[in-house]
Scaffold this motif. Structure first.
Motif, PDB file in Angstrom:
ATOM      1  N   PHE A  74       0.850  -1.201   0.000  1.00  0.00           N
ATOM      2  CA  PHE A  74       0.000   0.000   0.000  1.00  0.00           C
ATOM      3  C   PHE A  74       0.879   1.242   0.000  1.00  0.00           C
ATOM      4  O   PHE A  74       1.731   1.428   0.878  1.00  0.00           O
ATOM      5  CB  PHE A  74      -0.910  -0.006   1.234  1.00  0.00           C
ATOM      6  N   ARG A  75       0.679   2.125  -0.968  1.00  0.00           N
ATOM      7  CA  ARG A  75       1.466   3.343  -1.100  1.00  0.00           C
ATOM      8  C   ARG A  75       0.557   4.521  -1.403  1.00  0.00           C
ATOM      9  O   ARG A  75      -0.500   4.373  -2.025  1.00  0.00           O
ATOM     10  CB  ARG A  75       2.480   3.209  -2.254  1.00  0.00           C
ATOM     11  N   LEU A  76       0.982   5.707  -0.974  1.00  0.00           N
ATOM     12  CA  LEU A  76       0.297   6.949  -1.327  1.00  0.00           C
ATOM     13  C   LEU A  76       0.988   7.567  -2.536  1.00  0.00           C
ATOM     14  O   LEU A  76       2.219   7.580  -2.608  1.00  0.00           O
ATOM     15  CB  LEU A  76       0.325   7.941  -0.156  1.00  0.00           C
ATOM     16  N   GLY A  77       0.213   8.079  -3.469  1.00  0.00           N
ATOM     17  CA  GLY A  77       0.797   8.671  -4.663  1.00  0.00           C
ATOM     18  C   GLY A  77       1.304  10.083  -4.399  1.00  0.00           C
ATOM     19  O   GLY A  77       0.652  10.878  -3.717  1.00  0.00           O
ATOM     20  N   ASN A  78       2.450  10.406  -4.949  1.00  0.00           N
ATOM     21  CA  ASN A  78       3.007  11.750  -4.802  1.00  0.00           C
ATOM     22  C   ASN A  78       2.476  12.721  -5.841  1.00  0.00           C
ATOM     23  O   ASN A  78       2.790  13.916  -5.789  1.00  0.00           O
ATOM     24  CB  ASN A  78       4.535  11.703  -4.877  1.00  0.00           C
ATOM     25  N   GLN A  79       1.683  12.230  -6.775  1.00  0.00           N
ATOM     26  CA  GLN A  79       1.093  13.093  -7.799  1.00  0.00           C
ATOM     27  C   GLN A  79      -0.394  13.327  -7.548  1.00  0.00           C
ATOM     28  O   GLN A  79      -1.141  13.642  -8.467  1.00  0.00           O
ATOM     29  CB  GLN A  79       1.302  12.483  -9.190  1.00  0.00           C
ATOM     30  N   GLY A  80      -0.803  13.181  -6.301  1.00  0.00           N
ATOM     31  CA  GLY A  80      -2.212  13.306  -5.964  1.00  0.00           C
ATOM     32  C   GLY A  80      -2.868  11.951  -5.863  1.00  0.00           C
ATOM     33  O   GLY A  80      -2.317  10.935  -6.284  1.00  0.00           O
ATOM     34  N   GLY A  81      -4.043  11.912  -5.260  1.00  0.00           N
ATOM     35  CA  GLY A  81      -4.744  10.644  -5.127  1.00  0.00           C
ATOM     36  C   GLY A  81      -5.948  10.763  -4.216  1.00  0.00           C
ATOM     37  O   GLY A  81      -6.391  11.863  -3.878  1.00  0.00           O
ATOM     38  N   GLY A  82      -6.473   9.631  -3.824  1.00  0.00           N
ATOM     39  CA  GLY A  82      -7.650   9.589  -2.972  1.00  0.00           C
ATOM     40  C   GLY A  82      -7.542   8.463  -1.966  1.00  0.00           C
ATOM     41  O   GLY A  82      -6.794   7.504  -2.160  1.00  0.00           O
ATOM     42  N   LEU A  83      -8.252   8.607  -0.871  1.00  0.00           N
ATOM     43  CA  LEU A  83      -8.291   7.586   0.169  1.00  0.00           C
ATOM     44  C   LEU A  83      -9.736   7.356   0.596  1.00  0.00           C
ATOM     45  O   LEU A  83     -10.512   8.313   0.694  1.00  0.00           O
ATOM     46  CB  LEU A  83      -7.484   8.031   1.396  1.00  0.00           C
ATOM     47  N   VAL A  84     -10.078   6.106   0.834  1.00  0.00           N
ATOM     48  CA  VAL A  84     -11.407   5.759   1.301  1.00  0.00           C
ATOM     49  C   VAL A  84     -11.258   4.899   2.549  1.00  0.00           C
ATOM     50  O   VAL A  84     -10.472   3.941   2.563  1.00  0.00           O
ATOM     51  CB  VAL A  84     -12.206   4.986   0.229  1.00  0.00           C
ATOM     52  N   LEU A  85     -12.003   5.245   3.588  1.00  0.00           N
ATOM     53  CA  LEU A  85     -12.043   4.462   4.812  1.00  0.00           C
ATOM     54  C   LEU A  85     -13.341   3.666   4.834  1.00  0.00           C
ATOM     55  O   LEU A  85     -14.433   4.246   4.744  1.00  0.00           O
ATOM     56  CB  LEU A  85     -11.964   5.384   6.034  1.00  0.00           C
ATOM     57  N   VAL A  86     -13.244   2.346   4.910  1.00  0.00           N
ATOM     58  CA  VAL A  86     -14.396   1.451   4.826  1.00  0.00           C
ATOM     59  C   VAL A  86     -14.457   0.599   6.083  1.00  0.00           C
ATOM     60  O   VAL A  86     -13.425   0.090   6.550  1.00  0.00           O
ATOM     61  CB  VAL A  86     -14.297   0.550   3.574  1.00  0.00           C
ATOM     62  N   ASP A  87     -15.663   0.438   6.649  1.00  0.00           N
ATOM     63  CA  ASP A  87     -15.783  -0.371   7.863  1.00  0.00           C
ATOM     64  C   ASP A  87     -15.906  -1.855   7.532  1.00  0.00           C
ATOM     65  O   ASP A  87     -15.857  -2.259   6.364  1.00  0.00           O
ATOM     66  CB  ASP A  87     -16.938   0.124   8.731  1.00  0.00           C
ATOM     67  N   ALA A  88     -16.086  -2.659   8.567  1.00  0.00           N
ATOM     68  CA  ALA A  88     -16.087  -4.112   8.386  1.00  0.00           C
ATOM     69  C   ALA A  88     -17.271  -4.610   7.575  1.00  0.00           C
ATOM     70  O   ALA A  88     -17.234  -5.717   7.031  1.00  0.00           O
ATOM     71  CB  ALA A  88     -16.072  -4.798   9.754  1.00  0.00           C
ATOM     72  N   ASP A  89     -18.336  -3.811   7.463  1.00  0.00           N
ATOM     73  CA  ASP A  89     -19.508  -4.199   6.672  1.00  0.00           C
ATOM     74  C   ASP A  89     -19.423  -3.709   5.232  1.00  0.00           C
ATOM     75  O   ASP A  89     -20.354  -3.906   4.449  1.00  0.00           O
ATOM     76  CB  ASP A  89     -20.782  -3.641   7.307  1.00  0.00           C
ATOM     77  N   GLY A  90     -18.323  -3.039   4.880  1.00  0.00           N
ATOM     78  CA  GLY A  90     -18.164  -2.517   3.531  1.00  0.00           C
ATOM     79  C   GLY A  90     -18.745  -1.138   3.328  1.00  0.00           C
ATOM     80  O   GLY A  90     -18.800  -0.645   2.202  1.00  0.00           O
ATOM     81  N   THR A  91     -19.163  -0.475   4.408  1.00  0.00           N
ATOM     82  CA  THR A  91     -19.730   0.869   4.306  1.00  0.00           C
ATOM     83  C   THR A  91     -18.621   1.910   4.292  1.00  0.00           C
ATOM     84  O   THR A  91     -17.700   1.853   5.115  1.00  0.00           O
ATOM     85  CB  THR A  91     -20.676   1.144   5.487  1.00  0.00           C
ATOM     86  N   THR A  92     -18.713   2.857   3.379  1.00  0.00           N
ATOM     87  CA  THR A  92     -17.734   3.928   3.326  1.00  0.00           C
ATOM     88  C   THR A  92     -17.979   4.898   4.478  1.00  0.00           C
ATOM     89  O   THR A  92     -19.042   5.509   4.563  1.00  0.00           O
ATOM     90  CB  THR A  92     -17.815   4.678   1.983  1.00  0.00           C
TER      91      THR A  92
END
Length: 418
Positions: A379-397
Motif C-alpha cells: 500500500f502506497r500513497l501517490g506523490n502526484q495526488g490521489g484519494g483515500l477511502v475508509l471502509v468499515d467491516a460491513d463494507g460501508t464507506t
C-alpha cells in the motif's frame, strides 16, 4: 438507468512484471481508475466488494459473453476466442499486441502497455469485477458523474461493436436496463442473420438450430457454444461424468452456482437455466436464443451489503496524510484517523483503500482520539495526488478524501480541513 462515469486507463501489460500481467479476453479487461474512491461507492449486486488493487480492477463488459480464452485451465474454440479478444484490444486503441508462446493469454509486447479510456458502470459483479460499457479515449463529463445511457450512446461502445460484428454472444443480466436490452437484442439478432465469416455465428452450434454432440471436455473445447453453458460443462465433466444423461439433475442440485435464475421474455415467466437447456446421452442444446432471456445476478450471501456505501463525514475521519516523507517513502508514509464519537471504535475488519491498493486495519480507537496508521507492504500513497477511502467491516464507506499533486511536499503532512 444512470451509469457512473469512471476515467482512467486500460492496462494490458505490467512492465515491471511482464509475465504476470493481466490476461485480457473478449469480454474482460483491466482498468486503472483515476479515482479509486469512486469504485468503492458502486452497488454490489452480489454482495461482493470490488477486487480493486493498485493495479486497478477488471471490467466485465456488460451485455456480451465472449468465447473463453481461459477458464479453469480450459478454453473454447481458439479462433473465435482470440478473434474477440484481439478486436476488443484494437477497439481500445492497442496496436501490435503479441502474446507469450508459453503463456498465450499474457501480453508479451505491445506499442502501448496502457491507454486512456473510460467506463460507464452500474455496479460490481459476483467476482469483484465492475460491470460496464467501455470506450477508448476521454469523456467530456466529470469523473464520477451520473450519466444516462440510451441506445444511441450504447452503440458507441466497444460492447456494442463486438456484438454487431458477431464476435460475441449476448448475455443480458438483470442489471441491464430494459431499453438497452431490447436494442442490443436486435443488434445481436441482426449479427446472427448476417453470419459474417469473421464472427462466431457461422460456426455456432448447440443452439435452437439444433443440438451438438459432446462426449467430453476435449470435444467441448473445440466448439462455438454459448459460453455460460460451456462454463457449466467444465465442472460437470470434471466430476467424472462421461455423458450428459445426468446434466439436468446436476444443474438443478445447485440453484445458485449452476442453475441460474432467468426471466423468459417470450413467455414472461420466471425459470432457471435447466428450462432452456436440453441434454441427454452425448448431445446438448440451448433451446432459446440467449437474447430472449434475462439472467439474475448471483444472490448476495446473507448479511452482505448490496447497496452502494454512503459517502459522508462519519464517525471516523481521515484527517491527515503524509504521502512524501523525508527519505524512503516505503514504510514511512502514514494516514491519521480521528474518532469523533465518545465511544471506542473497533477497527478490526476496516480498511483504507486508494490507488495503492487496500490496507486492512486492526486495533481500537478511543473516543475523541487520533491514531497514526503507518503504511506498509504494497500500500502506497501517490506523490502526484490521489484519494483515500475508509471502509468499515460491513463494507460501508465511512469517509473519503482526495489530495492534489501541488499539496504534496517532502516531509509535510497534508491536513484535510472540514
Amino acid at each position: 438507468m444512470s451509469y457512473t462515469l469512471l476515467r482512467g486507463a486500460f492496462v494490458i501489460r505490467y512492465p515491471d512484471s511482464p509475465r504476470r500481467g493481466p490476461e485480457p479476453d473478449g469480454d474482460t479487461v483491466k482498468f486503472r481508475p483515476d479515482n479509486p474512491a469512486l469504485v468503492e461507492r458502486l452497488a454490489r449486486h452480489s454482495g461482493r466488494p470490488p477486487a480493486l488493487s493498485r493495479r486497478g480492477v477488471s471490467i466485465r463488459l456488460e451485455a456480451v459473453d465472449a468465447l473463453e480464452t481461459h477458464f479453469a485451465e480450459t478454453h473454447q474454440e481458439p479462433a473465435g476466442a482470440f478473434a474477440a479478444r484481439d478486436e476488443l484490444l484494437r477497439l481500445l486503441g492497442f496496436t501490435n499486441v503479441a502474446f507469450w508462446d508459453d503463456l498465450p493469454n499474457v501480453v508479451r509486447s505491445a506499442d502501448q502497455d496502457e491507454l486512456r479510456g473510460h467506463v460507464l458502470t452500474n455496479g460490481v459483479d459476483a467476482n469483484g469485477r465492475l460491470i460496464g460499457f467501455v470506450r477508448a479515449g476521454e469523456h467530456p463529463g466529470p469523473d464520477g458523474a451520473a450519466l444516462f445511457l440510451d441506445a444511441a450512446g450504447v452503440d458507441d461502445t466497444v460492447n456494442a461493436a463486438l456484438l454487431a460484428a458477431g464476435l460475441v454472444y449476448p448475455a443480458f443480466y438483470a442489471t441491464l436496463p430494459g431499453e438497452l436490452r431490447t436494442h442490443l437484442a436486435e443488434v445481436s439478432a441482426q449479427a446472427r442473420q448476417k453470419a459474417l465469416p469473421t464472427g462466431i455465428w457461422p460456426r455456432a452450434t448447440g443452439d435452437p438450430d439444433g443440438p451438438v454432440p459432446v462426449d467430453g471436455l476435449a470435444a467441448a473445447e473445440q466448439l462455438v457454444l454459448w459460453p455460460k453453458l460451456f462454463r457449466r460443462l467444465v465442472p460437470y465433466f470434471a466430476e467424472g461424468f462421461t455423458d450428459l444423461s445426468h446434466f439436468d439433475t446436476w444443474l438443478r442440485a445447485d440453484p445458485v452456482h449452476r442453475d441460474d435464475q432467468l426471466f423468459l421474455l417470450d413467455t414472461l415467466e420466471r425459470g432457471n437455466l435447466h428450462d432452456v437447456v436440453r441434454a441427454s446421452g452425448q448431445q446438448i442444446q440451448l433451446t432459446v436464443w440467449p437474447e430472449r432471456f434475462v439472467i439474475d445476478p448471483d444472490p448476495a450471501p446473507p448479511g452482505a451489503p448490496v447497496r452502494p456505501p454512503l459517502t459522508a463525514a462519519g464517525d471516523v475521519l481521515i484527517v491527515a496524510a503524509l504521502p512524501d516523507p523525508r527519505g524512503a517513502d516505503r514504510g514511512n508514509e502514514s494516514v491519521t484517523l480521528l474518532n469523533l464519537t465518545p465511544g471506542t471504535v473497533d477497527l478490526t475488519g476496516w480498511s483504507l483503500s486508494g490507488s495503492g491498493g487496500r490496507l486492512g486495519l486492526i486495533g481500537t480507537l478511543a473516543g475523541g482520539s487520533t491514531v497514526r496508521v503507518a503504511l506498509g507492504g504494497a500500500f502506497r500513497l501517490g506523490n502526484q495526488g490521489g484519494g483515500l477511502v475508509l471502509v468499515d467491516a460491513d463494507g460501508t464507506t465511512i469517509d473519503q478524501v482526495t489530495y492534489k499533486a501541488d499539496q504534496v511536499r517532502v516531509g509535510r503532512t497534508i491536513c484535510f480541513g472540514r
